[in-house]
Design a protein around this motif. Sequence first.
Motif, PDB file in Angstrom:
ATOM      1  N   GLU A  42       0.836  -1.202   0.000  1.00 36.91           N
ATOM      2  CA  GLU A  42       0.000   0.000   0.000  1.00 36.91           C
ATOM      3  C   GLU A  42       0.873   1.255   0.000  1.00 36.91           C
ATOM      4  N   LYS A  43       1.940   1.259   0.789  1.00 40.95           N
ATOM      5  CA  LYS A  43       2.848   2.404   0.815  1.00 40.95           C
ATOM      6  C   LYS A  43       3.502   2.609  -0.548  1.00 40.95           C
ATOM      7  N   PHE A  44       3.874   1.491  -1.175  1.00 39.94           N
ATOM      8  CA  PHE A  44       4.484   1.578  -2.510  1.00 39.94           C
ATOM      9  C   PHE A  44       3.525   2.217  -3.509  1.00 39.94           C
ATOM     10  N   TYR A  45       2.243   1.814  -3.444  1.00 43.82           N
ATOM     11  CA  TYR A  45       1.268   2.374  -4.382  1.00 43.82           C
ATOM     12  C   TYR A  45       0.979   3.840  -4.095  1.00 43.82           C
ATOM     13  N   ASP A  46       1.002   4.241  -2.835  1.00 46.19           N
ATOM     14  CA  ASP A  46       0.831   5.661  -2.523  1.00 46.19           C
ATOM     15  C   ASP A  46       1.940   6.488  -3.161  1.00 46.19           C
ATOM     16  N   GLU A  47       3.152   6.006  -3.022  1.00 45.16           N
ATOM     17  CA  GLU A  47       4.281   6.722  -3.615  1.00 45.16           C
ATOM     18  C   GLU A  47       4.209   6.687  -5.146  1.00 45.16           C
ATOM     19  N   MET A  48       3.791   5.549  -5.695  1.00 43.46           N
ATOM     20  CA  MET A  48       3.676   5.449  -7.155  1.00 43.46           C
ATOM     21  C   MET A  48       2.625   6.417  -7.688  1.00 43.46           C
TER      22      MET A  48
ATOM     23  N   PHE B   7       2.640  12.914 -15.182  1.00 42.02           N
ATOM     24  CA  PHE B   7       1.647  13.040 -16.243  1.00 42.02           C
ATOM     25  C   PHE B   7       0.633  14.146 -15.979  1.00 42.02           C
ATOM     26  N   ASN B   8       0.855  14.935 -14.937  1.00 44.44           N
ATOM     27  CA  ASN B   8      -0.031  16.045 -14.615  1.00 44.44           C
ATOM     28  C   ASN B   8      -1.439  15.560 -14.272  1.00 44.44           C
ATOM     29  N   TYR B   9      -1.505  14.517 -13.449  1.00 48.37           N
ATOM     30  CA  TYR B   9      -2.777  13.994 -12.962  1.00 48.37           C
ATOM     31  C   TYR B   9      -2.901  14.250 -11.461  1.00 48.37           C
ATOM     32  N   ASP B  10      -4.124  14.240 -11.002  1.00 49.60           N
ATOM     33  CA  ASP B  10      -4.375  14.359  -9.574  1.00 49.60           C
ATOM     34  C   ASP B  10      -3.963  13.051  -8.894  1.00 49.60           C
ATOM     35  N   PRO B  11      -2.952  13.069  -7.989  1.00 50.14           N
ATOM     36  CA  PRO B  11      -2.477  11.827  -7.359  1.00 50.14           C
ATOM     37  C   PRO B  11      -3.591  11.070  -6.633  1.00 50.14           C
ATOM     38  N   ALA B  12      -4.540  11.801  -6.022  1.00 49.61           N
ATOM     39  CA  ALA B  12      -5.628  11.132  -5.310  1.00 49.61           C
ATOM     40  C   ALA B  12      -6.491  10.317  -6.266  1.00 49.61           C
ATOM     41  N   ARG B  13      -6.756  10.890  -7.437  1.00 46.14           N
ATOM     42  CA  ARG B  13      -7.589  10.174  -8.411  1.00 46.14           C
ATOM     43  C   ARG B  13      -6.812   9.000  -9.005  1.00 46.14           C
ATOM     44  N   VAL B  14      -5.514   9.181  -9.192  1.00 39.51           N
ATOM     45  CA  VAL B  14      -4.698   8.071  -9.677  1.00 39.51           C
ATOM     46  C   VAL B  14      -4.719   6.924  -8.667  1.00 39.51           C
TER      47      VAL B  14
ATOM     48  N   ALA C  66      -7.904   5.089  -8.846  1.00 40.15           N
ATOM     49  CA  ALA C  66      -7.913   4.212 -10.023  1.00 40.15           C
ATOM     50  C   ALA C  66      -7.104   2.959  -9.759  1.00 40.15           C
ATOM     51  N   MET C  67      -5.974   3.110  -9.088  1.00 40.08           N
ATOM     52  CA  MET C  67      -5.147   1.947  -8.774  1.00 40.08           C
ATOM     53  C   MET C  67      -5.882   0.982  -7.842  1.00 40.08           C
ATOM     54  N   GLN C  68      -6.629   1.538  -6.904  1.00 46.03           N
ATOM     55  CA  GLN C  68      -7.379   0.709  -5.975  1.00 46.03           C
ATOM     56  C   GLN C  68      -8.422  -0.133  -6.712  1.00 46.03           C
ATOM     57  N   ARG C  69      -8.951   0.436  -7.805  1.00 43.39           N
ATOM     58  CA  ARG C  69      -9.932  -0.303  -8.615  1.00 43.39           C
ATOM     59  C   ARG C  69      -9.261  -1.338  -9.497  1.00 43.39           C
TER      60      ARG C  69
END
Length: 446
Positions: free
Chosen positions: A177-183, A191-198, A201-204
């Motif tokens: 989970e920590k790795f994915y937060d950092e990713m 890519f100029n995306y909102d990290p929270a939305r990314v 998306a990863m959680q899905r």
Amino acid sequence: MRTVLVLLRKDFLNFSKDRVAVSLTFFVPVALIWIFGQVFGVNRADSGPTGIPLAVVREAAAPELQALIGALKQEKAFKVIETAAGADGAAVPLTEAAVRQGIRENRYRFALVFPADATSGSRFGLRVKFLYNPRNDIETQTVTGLLQKTIFTSVPSLLMQSLRKDAEAAIGSAATEKFYDEMAGVIGRSFNYDPARVREAMQRGDALPSAAAPSGEPAAAKSANGLMDRLVKIESEQLAGQQVKSPMATRSVGGWAMMFLMFSLSASAASLFEEKKAGLFVRLLSSPVRRSHILWSKYAFGIALGLVQLTALFVAGRFLFGIDVLSNFGNLVFACLCAAMACTAFGMLIASVAPSPAAASGLATFLILTMSAVGGAWFPLSFMPEFMQTIGKCTLTYWAMEGFTAALWASASFVEMLPVCGVLVGIAATIIAVSLWRFQRSPVFD
């Protein structure tokens, strides 16, 4: 003014009594508009191509591929085929060798092969082989686009699932989970995306920025597409028609030629009415000539005329568009002969059932345009609903085009031409038998 109105009423009365004119004015256009509406999906919930056979070979053991194959099965444009009948009749999984042979024999048009190293090897991503036979360019482009859409939509989720499993097995759930937060933060900044939305998306199960809405820059989408291109490698290979010099014309001229041939031979068959009116049949039947003799002479003339016309049209295609008609000329002439037999029989049938020249002309126009539309002369059969595809495969236009394509596109041998040409000869024999029966029992010659 009153005189004009009287004459106008006379014209409307004459028009309403002419059933052929009424049919050509209203019924035929409405029928063709309905066919075009079915093709282009007007008021259809399932618009677009349907039921295109897609052979799928799975050599890789990765379980994630099953989800991708499932996504392909959910795409209504495809009819996914994973097995074939074995020697004992039991279903066996398709192999790449069998699919390649099937595409060359026109049993399949398109195939996806997931090799043993589809999800492994020197790079992180997916490798797929796309094998195809582009006998219809519009259909091929449509299939290619749909495959890319389905694969590119499914792959991010598949890769994320695989990566999550590997990470959890190696470092545990908390560290993953920590790795994915950092990713998510790295992807958002890159890519100029909102990290929270990314991260959502990863959680899905979505892995790439294309799965989350960008925060503003068009360059982000471009970068995401570039990343997808690096993650997914689709190796395309054309297995038939590589030697064709003018692909578009080679695919199209046969359909156009068939439409004009049917019009010509229907008009020639309708000359029976003129000969009857001139009293020629009375004189012939008073001699040792039977009705069947007259019909067979017309049939032989129609075949000869049709063979010459089709050959001339294909030769014209060589000079106008560069179609290679000489390398397999003998088998092309064989296909033209069988098509001419079927078209002439069609013209004879029209003449035997129509009560007048005008009725024969109207009926022929309607049937020829309908067969050209649903038989594949104007657009691919796969763009129609499945019930219309079935109807299309019952038309002589469809089988004649299959014969022309086999000779010009696949350079088929005489033995390979026999199944398609056999269908055309069977259609001709059936129709001419009905025509003979009608001529023997109808007052056409009385």
